[in-house]
Every structure is written in structure tokens, then in C-alpha cells.
Design a protein around this motif. Structure first.
Motif, short mmCIF file in Angstrom:
data_model
loop_
_atom_site.label_atom_id
_atom_site.label_comp_id
_atom_site.label_asym_id
_atom_site.label_seq_id
_atom_site.Cartn_x
_atom_site.Cartn_y
_atom_site.Cartn_z
N THR A 192 4.29 -3.53 12.88
CA THR A 192 5.07 -3.86 11.64
C THR A 192 4.34 -3.22 10.09
OG1 THR A 192 5.83 -5.82 12.77
CG2 THR A 192 6.29 -5.49 10.23
N PHE A 193 3.13 -3.34 10.08
CA PHE A 193 2.46 -2.98 8.79
C PHE A 193 2.62 -1.32 8.74
CE2 PHE A 193 -0.81 -1.79 11.89
CZ PHE A 193 -1.49 -0.66 11.38
N ALA A 194 2.61 -0.73 9.76
CA ALA A 194 2.57 0.79 9.81
C ALA A 194 4.02 1.23 9.26
CB ALA A 194 2.20 1.33 11.04
N VAL A 195 5.03 0.60 10.02
CA VAL A 195 6.45 0.76 9.84
C VAL A 195 6.86 0.33 8.31
CG1 VAL A 195 8.89 0.44 10.40
CG2 VAL A 195 7.11 0.62 12.36
N GLY A 196 6.11 -0.55 7.89
CA GLY A 196 6.47 -0.94 6.28
C GLY A 196 5.95 -0.16 5.53
N LEU A 218 12.54 -5.27 12.29
CA LEU A 218 12.69 -4.19 13.48
C LEU A 218 11.59 -4.63 14.60
CD1 LEU A 218 13.76 -0.87 11.80
CD2 LEU A 218 15.03 -2.32 13.57
N PHE A 219 10.43 -4.93 13.96
CA PHE A 219 8.96 -4.58 14.58
C PHE A 219 8.21 -5.94 14.94
CE2 PHE A 219 10.11 -0.24 14.03
CZ PHE A 219 9.98 0.11 15.27
N SER A 220 8.41 -7.06 14.11
CA SER A 220 7.65 -7.94 14.15
C SER A 220 7.59 -8.74 15.51
CB SER A 220 8.24 -9.21 13.18
OG SER A 220 7.35 -10.59 13.47
N LEU A 274 0.78 -1.22 0.02
CA LEU A 274 -0.08 0.04 -0.21
C LEU A 274 1.05 1.12 -0.03
CD1 LEU A 274 -2.67 -0.84 2.53
CD2 LEU A 274 -3.18 -0.41 0.09
N GLY A 275 2.02 1.27 0.72
CA GLY A 275 2.94 2.35 0.73
C GLY A 275 3.23 2.61 -0.77
N VAL A 276 3.58 1.90 -1.23
CA VAL A 276 3.98 2.00 -2.84
C VAL A 276 2.78 2.59 -3.69
CG1 VAL A 276 4.87 1.01 -5.09
CG2 VAL A 276 5.94 0.50 -2.80
N VAL A 277 1.76 1.87 -3.78
CA VAL A 277 0.72 2.10 -4.57
C VAL A 277 0.01 3.49 -4.23
CG1 VAL A 277 -1.81 1.45 -5.07
CG2 VAL A 277 0.11 -0.40 -5.06
N VAL A 311 5.53 3.14 5.89
CA VAL A 311 6.17 4.48 5.83
C VAL A 311 7.61 4.21 5.18
CG1 VAL A 311 7.26 6.13 7.30
CG2 VAL A 311 5.12 5.28 8.07
N ILE A 312 8.08 3.17 5.60
CA ILE A 312 9.66 2.85 4.97
C ILE A 312 9.33 2.72 3.15
CG2 ILE A 312 11.32 1.19 4.52
CD1 ILE A 312 10.95 0.62 7.53
N ALA A 313 8.18 1.95 2.90
CA ALA A 313 8.07 1.70 1.35
C ALA A 313 7.60 2.96 0.70
CB ALA A 313 7.02 0.74 1.07
N ALA A 314 6.77 3.87 1.22
CA ALA A 314 6.34 5.05 0.71
C ALA A 314 7.72 6.09 0.53
CB ALA A 314 5.39 5.59 1.77
N ALA A 315 8.66 6.09 1.86
CA ALA A 315 9.49 7.08 1.71
C ALA A 315 10.67 6.12 0.62
CB ALA A 315 10.17 7.14 3.01
#
Length: 476
Positions: A451-455, A429-431, A381-384, A457-461
């Protein structure tokens, strides 16, 4: 029958006469839906997405919030609303694109991921939906049928799987029709059962002793799990709106789809949390514990609709799982017109085997699966969503967008690289799983599982940065 490519636009057009026929196998694979085949109204999306969530897997997630993650009822209810709202909003945003572009969700994913790079999310979604979710819901449906009829569990599983695969085999129109006609039956019976459970519930009961992390850690785990449950439908979003006419109101489309997911999930998850305050073997015998609080007639009707709801959920899972497989671009030695339908049957067979081995430890397996499913959907979702936001600033014509989805030369390695980075770093990091605890929750358990939220943000950035880097920059 074959699919053809419009040389002017470079778009693969799905051939065949299908229209709004229900008793017909949907032709073609993942091609563009011709304008003369478009039909339907946005409001139908409400029951299309409410019905598959009116099933016991939804109830059991609420049970887990209290019995496994150690929350009180009110803490669980708050976490359920937050997590579900996040997953429902994104579902509405993605659903709104279907009428405009006329292709499945995973085909639209080729824009930020590239034609070849899209193999990563499409494969993950094929496995997660066509096998993973399919197995989870098949188990809940078969356990309900077993409790109701006393038939052997393997036979109940075979009956449920056969019905699910049959609906998915026929395709889009039958899936919509099943959800529409199942909706009033599911809604009425679950409404009665819910009223009884809520009337008996002990809303002031303390969190079960030794039931899990509890506190802020447990709250964040439940937010992640309920987000994963609602957002688990996100990779299917446009699959069920691509047949709508292109001038269909986008807000009505997105709102109907989002409300359907939100309503079905929140209501039954809250009821599940309430049932966990009543005691009983909520984790060891989840179906029996829930219906054990109901009068016998209502209990039997509830068991019946649990099985009906499981079929509705998995008709969507297996249909979209097979659609995602077709979207990978992998060519099988099958007629194009039947490839999607036959892949749906194949997924049903594989899901049957996976579900069979999960019959005896359903609660434990489901708890782990709910969190893991969000681990890849968050970065995806971060990418899309980031790509959608960036393209709003510098829009391209719809014709070019549509052409990119079928252009085998379209590259965008920023997408798969950002998604992979988001998954790996966030899990490391967060699992917070039984088999692996990440660096942060291992030292500070109060972080729960974000994990889902961090993932995301990382993917979007990472996508924002990489799409400008040489070698990663999209060529469209």
C-alpha cells in the motif's frame, strides 16, 4: 513573549533567547529560528536518531517478521534492510533542508500543500506521533519496567509517560541532550544482549508453521512495516535540524540523520528476528520472551534500557507531534511562548489513556499500527518529494520559499488532493489488514501489502498532473 512577522519577508520569526541552553523551556511555536540562535553540528544527528530506535518496539518489529509474518531469519533480514533503507534515505533528504529554511518539517509542508491544505498532513502527524507512536512506545517501556520491578502496569505506564512528557515539555535542546547521553548506555547494553541472542539463534530454522503469509507476500508485508517504522520519523526530520546554522553542509546533515535511523533500526530488528528463532511466547509475552533468553543480570539491564529507550523515542514523538499541531495554524487561548510546551503535555495525557487500553494486547495492536502508519506517509512523501524535484527544475529564491511557509494566502490544492487520492486508492486496492483486505491481495495474496509504495506513486503522479490544472495550481 510573542512571535512577530517580518513585514519585508513575510516570515514569522520566533522570539526569545534560547540558544543552546538545556535547562530552559524552548520559547515560541513553529516560527523561523533566528540566525543568532542557531547552533549544533550534523554529527550529533547520528545519536539523535539512533537512540530513539534502541528500544523494544524496534526489536519487536523483527520478532513480528518471523513469528507473525511467517518469514525465515534470512528472509526477514533482507526485508528489514530494504524497508529500512527506503525510509532512512527519505529521512536524510528531508533532514538536509532544516538548516537552510530554519522551520519545522510540517511548516515546510505548506509549500506543496498550501497553508490551509497543510492541515491534512499536520493533523495526521499530530495524531500519529503525539498519540499513536507515543502510546506504542509507552506500552513497551511500561511493560519492561513492570517485568523489571514487579510494580503494577498502570503505575509503570504513569512513570514512563511522566518522564517522556517532561523532556518534550522543555523542548528541542533537552531532547537532543537526552538522546546524546542515553546513546552510550543503550548501545552498550543492547550490544551485549544482541551478541548473546545472535550466538544462540538458529539461523537455519524454517518459518514458523501457520505464522502468517510467508513467502513473497510476507516479505512485502515486512518491507512495508519496516519502511513505516523508519519513515515514521520522516515528518519530524527538519524539526531537529532547523537550529543548525544555514551554511551547515547539507550532505553531512542528511547522511548523519539517515545513518542514525538505519543503524538503530536494522541492528535491533535483525536481533529481534533472530530471537524469534529461539521459540518462547514471542507474541503473547514479547518482552519476557526476549529477555528470557538472556542471563539474569543482562536481562535486567536490558529491561532497564528498554524503558530508557522508550522515553527517548517518545520525547521525540510528543515534541514533534506538538510541533505539528502548532503548524496546523490552529490558535489556542494560550501564550504563544508556551503553546508548544503545553500542547506536548496535553498529548502526553491523551497518549497515557490510549496506551493504558493497549497494555493487554500490545503485540496485536502494534502489528496493525505499523502498517497503517505507512498508509499516509507514503502518499505524503510522494507529494513532498515530487514538489522538491519539480522545484529543482524551476527554482525560486529562498526568501520566496520561506515566505510561502507563513503566507496564509498561499494555496496549493494539488497537494492535499493528490495525497488523499493516493491514500484512498492504495488502501482500497492493496491494504492487507485483518479488518480490511484490499481488492488485489484478496484475490492474489502473494502481493502482501504494498500500500505505501502504491500510495507514493499515485500521489506523486497525481500531484505532477494536478499542479498544472486550474483550481489546483499553486499560487507560489
Amino acid at each position: 513573549m510573542t512571535e512577530t512577522k517580518d513585514p519585508a519577508a513575510g516570515i514569522v520569526v520566533r522570539e526569545g533567547d534560547y540558544g543552546d541552553r538545556i535547562a530552559a523551556v524552548e520559547p515560541g511555536g513553529a516560527g523561523f529560528i533566528p540566525l543568532d540562535q542557531r547552533h549544533g553540528r550534523p554529527r550529533a544527528l547520528f545519536w539523535t536518531w539512533t537512540s530513539p530506535n534502541l528500544e523494544f518496539a524496534t526489536v519487536f518489529l523483527g520478532v513480528l517478521a518471523v513469528a507473525a509474518f511467517g518469514l525465515t531469519f534470512w528472509q526477514a533480514a533482507a526485508a528489514i534492510v530494504v524497508g529500512t533503507a527506503l525510509g532512512s534515505v527519505t529521512h536524510g533528504v528531508l533532514s538536509a533542508r532544516g538548516p537552510r529554511y530554519g522551520v519545522p518539517e510540517m511548516v515546510l509542508g505548506r509549500v506543496p500543500f498550501g497553508y490551509r491544505g497543510n492541515l491534512l498532513p499536520s493533523t495526521l502527524n499530530s495524531v500519529a506521533g503525539g498519540v499513536g507512536w507515543f502510546a506504542v512506545n509507552s506500552v513497551s517501556g511500561s511493560l519492561a519496567l513492570n517485568t523489571l520491578t514487579g510494580l503494577p502496569k498502570p503505575l509503570c505506564l504513569a512513570i514512563v509517560v511522566a518522564l517522556q512528557a517532561g523532556v518534550a515539555f522543555f523542548g528541542h535542546n533537552l531532547v537532543h541532550a537526552y538522546e546524546r547521553y542515553a546513546f552510550p548506555v543503550l548501545a552498550v547494553v543492547f550490544a551485549v544482549a544482541s551478541a548473546i541472542i545472535l550466538a544462540k539463534a538458529d539461523f537455519g530454522a524454517p518459518a514458523p508453521a501457520g505464522a502468517g503469509p510467508g513467502g513473497i507476500g510476507g516479505f512485502l508485508v515486512v518491507v512495508g512495516a519496516t519502511f513505516g517504522y523508519a519513515a515514521g520519523w520522516n515528518p519530524y526530520a527538519a524539526d531537529y535540524t532547523r537550529y543548525l546554522p544555514p551554511d551547515t553542509d547539507r550532505k553531512a546533515t542528511g547522511l548523519s540523520a539517515a545513518l542514525g535511523v538505519f543503524t538503530g533500526c536494522v541492528v535491533l530488528e535483525v536481533v529481534g528476528a533472530a530471537s524469534a528463532t529461539l521459540g518462547g511466547k514471542a507474541l503473547a509475552d514479547p518482552t519476557g520472551a526476549f529477555t528470557g533468553h538472556l542471563p539474569s543480570v543482562v536481562a535486567n539491564l536490558t529491561l532497564l534500557v528498554i524503558a530508557i529507550g522508550a522515553v527517548g523515542a517518545n520525547a521525540i514523538n510528543i515534541y514533534s507531534g506538538s510541533m505539528s499541531f502548532v503548524a496546523t495554524g490552529i490558535r489556542l487561548p494560550l501564550p504563544v511562548g508556551l503553546q508548544r510546551a503545553l500542547v506536548a503535555v496535553a498529548f502526553g495525557a491523551v497518549g497515557l489513556v490510549v496506551a493504558y487500553f493497549g497494555l493487554d494486547d500490545a503485540g496485536h495492536d502494534y502489528e496493525a499500527f505499523l502498517l497503517v502508519i505507512a498508509y499516509w506517509i507514503g502518499p505524503w512523501l510522494g507529494v513532498v518529494l515530487t514538489d522538491m524535484a519539480l522545484r529543482r527544475r524551476t527554482p525560486v529564491p529562498d526568501e520566496r520559499m520561506e515566505a510561502m511557509t507563513f503566507d496564509t494566502g498561499h494555496r496549493s490544492w494539488a497537494g492535499p488532493a493528490a495525497m488523499a487520492l493516493g491514500v484512498v486508492l492504495s488502501v482500497w486496492l492493496f491494504s492487507n489488514q485483518e479488518k480490511y483486505v484490499g481488492v488485489v491481495p484478496d484475490r492474489w495474496p502473494s502481493f502482501g501489502d504494498i500500500t505505501f509504495a502504491v500510495g507514493f506513486v499515485i500521489a506523486a503522479a497525481a500531484y505532477t498532473a494536478l499542479r498544472r490544472a486550474p483550481g489546483f495550481r499553486p499560487n507560489g
